[in-house]
Every structure is written in structure tokens, then in C-alpha cells.
Design an enzyme around this catalytic site. Structure first.
Site, PDB file in Angstrom:
ATOM      1  N   GLU A 546       0.816  -1.220   0.000  1.00 38.96           N
ATOM      2  CA  GLU A 546       0.000   0.000   0.000  1.00 38.96           C
ATOM      3  C   GLU A 546       0.845   1.265   0.000  1.00 38.96           C
ATOM      4  O   GLU A 546       0.324   2.359   0.133  1.00 38.96           O
ATOM      5  CB  GLU A 546      -1.012  -0.008   1.147  1.00 38.96           C
ATOM      6  CG  GLU A 546      -0.447  -0.311   2.511  1.00 38.96           C
ATOM      7  CD  GLU A 546      -1.520  -0.398   3.607  1.00 38.96           C
ATOM      8  OE1 GLU A 546      -2.695  -0.130   3.338  1.00 38.96           O
ATOM      9  OE2 GLU A 546      -1.144  -0.740   4.744  1.00 38.96           O
ATOM     10  N   ASP A 570      -5.048   2.836   0.455  1.00 39.87           N
ATOM     11  CA  ASP A 570      -3.865   3.636   0.741  1.00 39.87           C
ATOM     12  C   ASP A 570      -2.960   3.742  -0.475  1.00 39.87           C
ATOM     13  O   ASP A 570      -2.385   4.800  -0.731  1.00 39.87           O
ATOM     14  CB  ASP A 570      -3.086   3.031   1.920  1.00 39.87           C
ATOM     15  CG  ASP A 570      -3.657   3.517   3.246  1.00 39.87           C
ATOM     16  OD1 ASP A 570      -4.018   4.703   3.328  1.00 39.87           O
ATOM     17  OD2 ASP A 570      -3.755   2.706   4.183  1.00 39.87           O
ATOM     18  N   CYS A 617      -7.122  -6.374  -0.810  1.00 44.10           N
ATOM     19  CA  CYS A 617      -8.141  -6.170   0.227  1.00 44.10           C
ATOM     20  C   CYS A 617      -8.623  -4.730   0.287  1.00 44.10           C
ATOM     21  O   CYS A 617      -9.393  -4.369   1.167  1.00 44.10           O
ATOM     22  CB  CYS A 617      -7.629  -6.617   1.585  1.00 44.10           C
ATOM     23  SG  CYS A 617      -6.171  -5.707   2.105  1.00 44.10           S
TER      24      CYS A 617
HETATM   25  C1  PEP Z   1      -6.140  -0.269   2.167  1.00 45.67           C
HETATM   26  O1  PEP Z   1      -5.396   0.664   2.467  1.00 45.67           O
HETATM   27  O2  PEP Z   1      -6.491  -0.536   1.015  1.00 45.67           O
HETATM   28  C2  PEP Z   1      -6.701  -1.131   3.230  1.00 45.67           C
HETATM   29  C3  PEP Z   1      -7.375  -2.213   2.938  1.00 45.67           C
HETATM   30  O3  PEP Z   1      -6.476  -0.746   4.498  1.00 45.67           O
HETATM   31  P1  PEP Z   1      -7.284   0.401   5.251  1.00 45.67           P
HETATM   32  O4  PEP Z   1      -8.418   0.827   4.374  1.00 45.67           O
HETATM   33  O5  PEP Z   1      -7.711  -0.203   6.539  1.00 45.67           O
HETATM   34  O6  PEP Z   1      -6.227   1.450   5.420  1.00 45.67           O
HETATM   35 MG    MG Z   2      -4.453   0.766   4.408  1.00 38.93          MG
END
Ligand code: PEP
Ligand code: MG
Length: 659
Positions: A546, A570, A617
Site C-alpha cells: 500500500e 492507501d 483487500c
Molecule cells: C487499504 O489501504 O487498502 C486497506 C485495505 O487498508 P485500510 O483501508 O484499513 O487502510
Molecule cells: Mg491501508
């Protein structure tokens, strides 16, 4: 007779451990007191005990006076010296007032009237879906006492009336606790309120005021304010939140006294949109959720208790409207868009038709998608694509299973840390991760280690003020600087791995050394658990991709980890240098921008070349329009909100059918 000891009860005598201590004390005839820093309180009042704010590792004295004083001392000291006495389950951790502090919803501004004259408000999109229906405004009136002094001959009758009302509230809470339909989370909420209703601090204070000539309602309001103020004054976030619980119980007693007990959600009509400034935990626990068409609230945000419940029951919700919610008090009908976070007051004909169409289409689509629940999506070449769920609490397991999740691709552990007054213990974490592993075995459960920064403070970690918290001390950076916190989580994960297919991934990785240092800590934890004779098992270690740095070193990272999971939320903000929370640069925050797509492709290439699993994710994983592209790049796991799972499986099957 007295004895001193150091308190070993995990996290000290907070709500439930205090109640259990009181229960134990009440089993003895003797008068029992607990003394801390020279202040003595009755050990038979959980409110007084909580207000003493006894923490783990503090010295206290137990004083007992009476026939069974020796036995009382023995039992109570034994309790205080037992660390496990403080272990609450996850449900208890979610005390009713806890949600308030979880998510400070942005104060959204109104947007201009929508076409057709409808009045449109914007809040936080907290649970997806569309709804239109009659407004059910739930703004319980402020309660006021009679404001006149009682005559001497009226006092006894008023005390009786008060005691009957307290009994009625307790009985109702007992009745609620006896219902099988109550979820574990809701049970914890009601149990916490029941403890307060049963405690003589509130009732004793109120009775004293009635004896002084106050009417019962005024007495309860004053008593609740006094005790709530004491909770607010304690230097402890968790105990501060108990103030709201005291007000909630006081309110219930007053409603019974006023015969206004029917102000509840029990009568909400089928399909109505519930409008409230805030929905009390007690109301929520009793609400007929199946009948509620949608929820709109002034308070709350995406991770608040109401949001989690709404999502797990598939109820569209827009929260965090702030004072704008007052505009809905007199609404007849409301349309809400839980995807965009919009609410429309008294929609005109065109808007009604539009929403009715969307609701119908969504229902049709949902019905058509259910066949995909049990489908295992397979490509023409036989490769299985795992469609997993992103969740952040145990309450969401059911929704993920109902949707047909093939495991958990992202368990966000932040909520676990934010819900507690102290950092969660190793035991508590191990139990939570084990429950997840068991729920989804043999599918994998990917737990992300704590991903928190200065923008979301949690009790127990001091965050420095930072100019750019998104570029600061967060995620793996903070964890490696706080091995006490990190090792507790890693030990819990090693212990939970015995119960299923646990995998672990690190957030915000930008340098190889972060993976290597983590491995050293994992090895240390493994050796410690072995030496202690604690059952444990190893887990696959992966990283989230990320940051741009992680993309650029992906080939090297791939040699050191078991899998990649691309965090597009991110990754997009860092590649595009566009704050994901800043609406003015929202246009740039686009995963389909060629810069971001090529970062994803580079990552996939590196992972595939090294023969490791590459998953995703971030939100983009659930987009049917992008799934084929990601799968063609070599991704074999996509993890998303449970609501998107069946649609994603359908998209993969369609792709497979095309060859
Ligand atoms: C992301 O950054 O894509 C992620 C799944 O984490 P979060 O949204 O919790 O920062
Ligand atoms: Mg993230």
C-alpha cells in the site's frame, strides 16, 4: 481485620470485574470495604468500586468486619490476585457508551437542494443500500421532574413508587437478557446497564433526595447527574464513558415513573426509516431490526456500534449528520442512499420513483445473487479465486458467512484496540483471533497487525502531534517501536493459529527491514511460548502493498514473505499524492488511474514470478468492473465487504465462462 495486596486483575476493577467483585462481597455477612490511597468505599457497591478506579498493579487494602470476615478476606484477596478475573469477553467490551468515542464523524455540510425540490443532506455512508419509507422520528423528549417539594406525608408513597419503578426496569433488563435472540454483543450492553440499575449508588442517592422532599423523577435526574459527573471526572477514558450508562439507566427509571415507557422502537412500522440524534444501546438492543428499512443518525460514523449492527443486518444507514438531523424531525418520508451517504427529506415524485426503482432493483439483484453464496469461483484453467471478507469485529462473522465468504482476507484489528480502556490483553486477543479461525476453518483468516496512527488515538499509546499523520508514525512503524504492544499481538496470533488457518499481514510496509525485524520478534515470541509450555503454531507472514516503496521493492519483498495483499485504498492515495479523506482531491483518488493500475500490475508480476499468493483487500477488490482485470494480472484472492461478495463471485464466474 484487613489485608493489603497488589491488584493483579487484568485491567483492574473496571465494569464487569467490579460487579463480580461486588457479587462475591455480597455473599458475606461482614461489612467489607476496599481502600485505595486512603479512600475507603463499600465493596458491596459496584458503582463506588468503579469510581475508586482501581488499576492493575495498584496496592489496595480489603477491610472486613463481621462473623465471616476471615472467609471474606480470603475470597476477595484471592479474586484481586487473579489476573483472569479481569478478562471480559468481546461482548462485554462493547459497553453501551463505548461507541460514542469510536468514530468522530466528520461534520458534513448540506448540499444544495436536489432536482425536484427535495431537500438532500449528506452524512457518513455507514451501511450500503437504498431505502425509502415513512420516517420514524425517535427523539425522546427531555425528562423533567415536577419541580415542587413533597409534603412529609407524600414521601413514603414516593419512595415506594420509585422502588417499584427500579424493580420494573431491572425486570425488563433481566427479561431482555433471557432472550435467546440477543446477540453476544447486545447481551454485554444490557448486562452493563443492568449492573448499574441494580447498584445502590444510584438508587441510594435518589432515595436520599426523595427523603429530602424531592419528587422521584427530579431525584433520579439529580442522582444520575451526580454519579455521572463522578465518572466523568475520573482520569480514565473507559470510566468516563460509564457516565452515559448512568444517564441511560436513570432515563429508563424516569420513563417508568412518568408512565411514558412506550417511547421505544418496538412500534416502528414495517420498512420505516429510523431517524434519531443518537440511538441508545438499550433501545438498539430491543429494536425489531428486521422491520427497520433504514437508519439515519446525527451521531455515529462508519465504525460506531450502530453502523456495525446495521451492516451485519443489511440495513442501509447514513450516520454522522450532526445537527442537520433536526431537519428530519418533521419529515413524513425519507429516502436514503447508504452508498453515497445521502438522505432526502420528503422526496418528490420523481425521486420517489427513482428510489423505489433502486430498492426494487437491489432486492432483485440480491435475490438473484444468493445462488453464488456457495459457489467456489474457478477460472477456465482451473485456478480458484478466493473471495473473502473484510471485517473488523466478531459481530461481523455472521454477515460474512451468510454472504458466502471463503475466509477473511482482512481482519482490521484496530477496533479491538479502540474499544478498550486499556490495550487489549494477549488472552483477550488470542480468544478473538481463535474465534475467527474456528469460524472460517479450513479457509484462511488473514489478520492485519495493528494499523493505527495519530489520526485515531487509542488508550495506552501516546501519539506525537504530526503535521502529516498519514506519512507518520503509524502501522508497522509504530508497532516496531513498541515491541511490548506488538509482541503481545504476535503471541496472541501464534496461540490462535492452533485453532485454524491464521495468516498474518503487516500494514504500511515500506522497507525490507520491517519484515525482517518482525520475523525476529515472531521468533522471539515462538521461543517464549515454547519455554512457557503454551500451545502455539506458526503462521504465514505476508505484507500489504500500500505504499509506492513497497511496489518498487516488490520483487525483493516477495522473496521474504508468503503473500501480498494489495491495499488499494492507501496505495491510491500514496501513488496519487491525494489524501483519501479530502473531498477536494477526491477526483485524483481514483484506483483506475493508469498510475495506480500499473502499480498493481507491477506488484502482481513480482508476486507471481516469486510464486507467492497475490491478493487484494482494498475497496477496489469488490468492484465487478475491475475484477477481470485484476484476475488477469494474476491475483487469486479478493477480499471485500461482505455485501460485495456474491456480486464478485458472479463477475468471476462470468469471466470464466468467457474463457
Ligand atoms: C487499504 O489501504 O487498502 C486497506 C485495505 O487498508 P485500510 O483501508 O484499513 O487502510
Ligand atoms: Mg491501508
Amino acid at each position: 481485620m484487613e489485608r493489603s495486596t497488589i491488584v493483579r486483575v487484568h485491567e483492574g476493577l473496571h465494569a464487569r470485574p467490579a460487579t463480580r467483585f461486588v457479587k462475591l462481597a455480597k455473599g458475606f455477612e461482614s461489612d467489607v470495604e476496599l481502600i485505595k490511597d486512603g479512600k475507603a468505599v463499600s465493596a458491596k457497591s459496584s458503582v463506588k468500586l468503579m469510581l475508586l478506579a482501581v488499576k492493575e498493579n495498584q496496592e489496595v487494602t480489603v477491610r472486613a468486619n463481621g462473623a465471616d470476615a476471615i472467609e471474606a478476606l480470603e475470597a476477595l484477596i484471592g479474586y484481586l490476585e487473579n489476573p483472569r478475573a479481569g478478562l471480559d469477553d468481546e461482548a462485554e467490551a462493547q459497553s453501551p457508551a463505548n461507541d460514542a468515542g469510536q468514530e468522530a464523524a466528520p461534520a458534513p455540510g448540506s448540499v444544495p437542494a436536489a432536482p425536484g425540490g427535495a431537500n438532500r443532506l449528506r452524512g457518513v455512508a455507514a451501511s450500503e443500500g437504498f431505502a425509502i419509507g415513512p420516517a420514524f422520528a425517535h427523539f425522546p423528549p427531555d425528562i423533567a421532574g415536577q419541580g415542587r417539594m413533597l409534603r412529609a406525608e407524600e414521601i413514603k408513597g414516593e419512595i415506594d413508587r420509585f422502588r417499584t419503578a427500579v424493580g420494573a426496569v431491572q425486570a425488563r433488563m433481566d427479561h431482555a437478557l433471557a432472550q435467546d435472540s440477543l446477540s453476544a454483543g447486545d447481551r454485554g450492553i444490557v448486562a452493563a446497564l443492568r449492573d448499574i440499575a441494580a447498584d445502590d449508588s444510584l438508587t441510594g442517592e435518589a432515595e436520599g433526595l426523595i427523603k429530602g422532599g424531592n419528587d422521584a423523577v427530579s431525584a433520579v435526574i439529580t442522582a444520575a447527574s451526580t454519579i455521572a459527573a463522578e465518572f466523568s471526572a475520573v482520569d480514565d477514558h473507559y470510566l468516563n464513558a460509564r457516565a452515559d450508562d448512568v444517564h441511560a439507566v436513570g432515563r429508563q427509571i424516569c420513563l417508568v415513573l412518568l408512565g411514558q415507557d412506550d417511547v421505544s422502537l418496538e412500534n416502528i412500522p414495517e420498512g420505516a426509516i429510523l431517524i434519531a440524534d443518537d440511538i441508545g444501546a438499550w433501545d438498539l438492543a430491543r429494536a425489531p431490526l428486521k422491520r427497520i428499512g433504514g437508519v439515519v443518525c446525527g451521531h455515529g460514523g462508519a465504525t460506531s456500534h450502530i453502523a456495525i449492527i446495521a451492516r451485519s443486518h443489511g440495513i442501509p444507514a447514513v450516520l454522522g449528520l450532526g445537527d442537520q438531523v433536526n431537519a428530519l424531525r418533521t419529515a413524513r418520508d425519507v429516502a436514503l442512499d447508504g452508498n453515497a451517504g445521502h438522505v432526502i427529506i420528503d422526496p418528490d415524485e420523481a425521486t420517489r420513483a427513482d428510489f423505489a426503482g433502486r430498492v426494487e432493483a437491489a432486492a432483485k439483484e440480491r435475490a438473484g445473487l444468493t445462488v453464488f453464496k456457495t459457489v467456489t469461483p474457478k477460472l477456465a484453467d482451473g485456478r480458484i479465486i478466493e473471495v473473502a471478507a473484510n471485517i473488523g469485529s466478531l459481530e461481523e462473522i455472521e454477515a460474512a458467512q451468510e454472504a458466502g465468504a471463503m475466509g477473511i482476507g482482512l481482519f482490521r484489528t484496530e477496533l479491538l484496540f479502540m474499544r478498550h480502556m486499556h490495550l487489549p490483553s494477549e488472552d483477550m486477543q488470542a480468544e478473538t483471533y481463535a474465534a475467527l479461525a474456528k469460524a472460517f476453518a479450513p479457509y484462511p483468516v488473514i489478520v492485519r497487525t495493528l494499523d493505527i496512527g495519530g489520526d485515531k488515538p487509542i488508550a495506552g499509546i501516546e501519539f506525537p502531534d504530526e503535521e502529516n499523520p498519514f506519512l507518520g508514525w503509524r502501522g508497522i512503524r509504530m508497532c516496531l517501536d513498541r515491541p511490548d504492544i506488538f509482541k503481545r499481538q504476535l503471541r496472541a496470533l501464534l496461540r490462535a493459529a492452533v485453532h485454524g488457518n491464521i495468516k498474518v499481514m503487516l500494514p504500511m510496509v515500506s522497507d525490507l527491514s520491517e519484515v525482517r525485524q518482525t520475523r525476529v520478534l515472531v521468533d522471539e515470541c515462538t521461543a517464549e511460548l515454547k519455554a512457557e509450555g503454551v500451545p502455539h503454531a506458526s503462521f504465514d507472514l505476508g505484507v500489504m502493498i500500500e505504499t509506492p516503496a513497497a511496489v518498487l521493492i516488490a520483487p525483493a519483498l516477495a522473496k521474504e514473505v508468503a503473500f501480498f495483499s494489495i491495499g488499494t485504498n492507501d496505495l491510491t492515495q500514496y501513488i496519487m499524492a491525494a489524501d483519501r479523506l479530502n473531498p477536494t482531491v477526491a477526483k485524483l483518488n481514483d484506483v483506475t488511474n493508469p498510475a495506480v493500475m500499473s502499480a498493481i500490475e507491477m506488484t502482481a508480476k513480482a508476486g507471481v514470478a516469486a510464486g507467492i499468493m497475490v491478493g487484494m483487500c482494498g475497496e477496489a477488490a469488490g468492484r465487478p468492473d475491475l475484477i477481470a482485470t485484476f484476475v488477469k494480472m494474476g491475483l487469486t484472492e479478493l477480499s471485500m465487504s461482505p455485501a460485495s461478495i456474491q456480486r464478485a463471485k458472479k463477475a468471476i464466474m462470468a469471466m470464466a465462462a468467457e474463457g
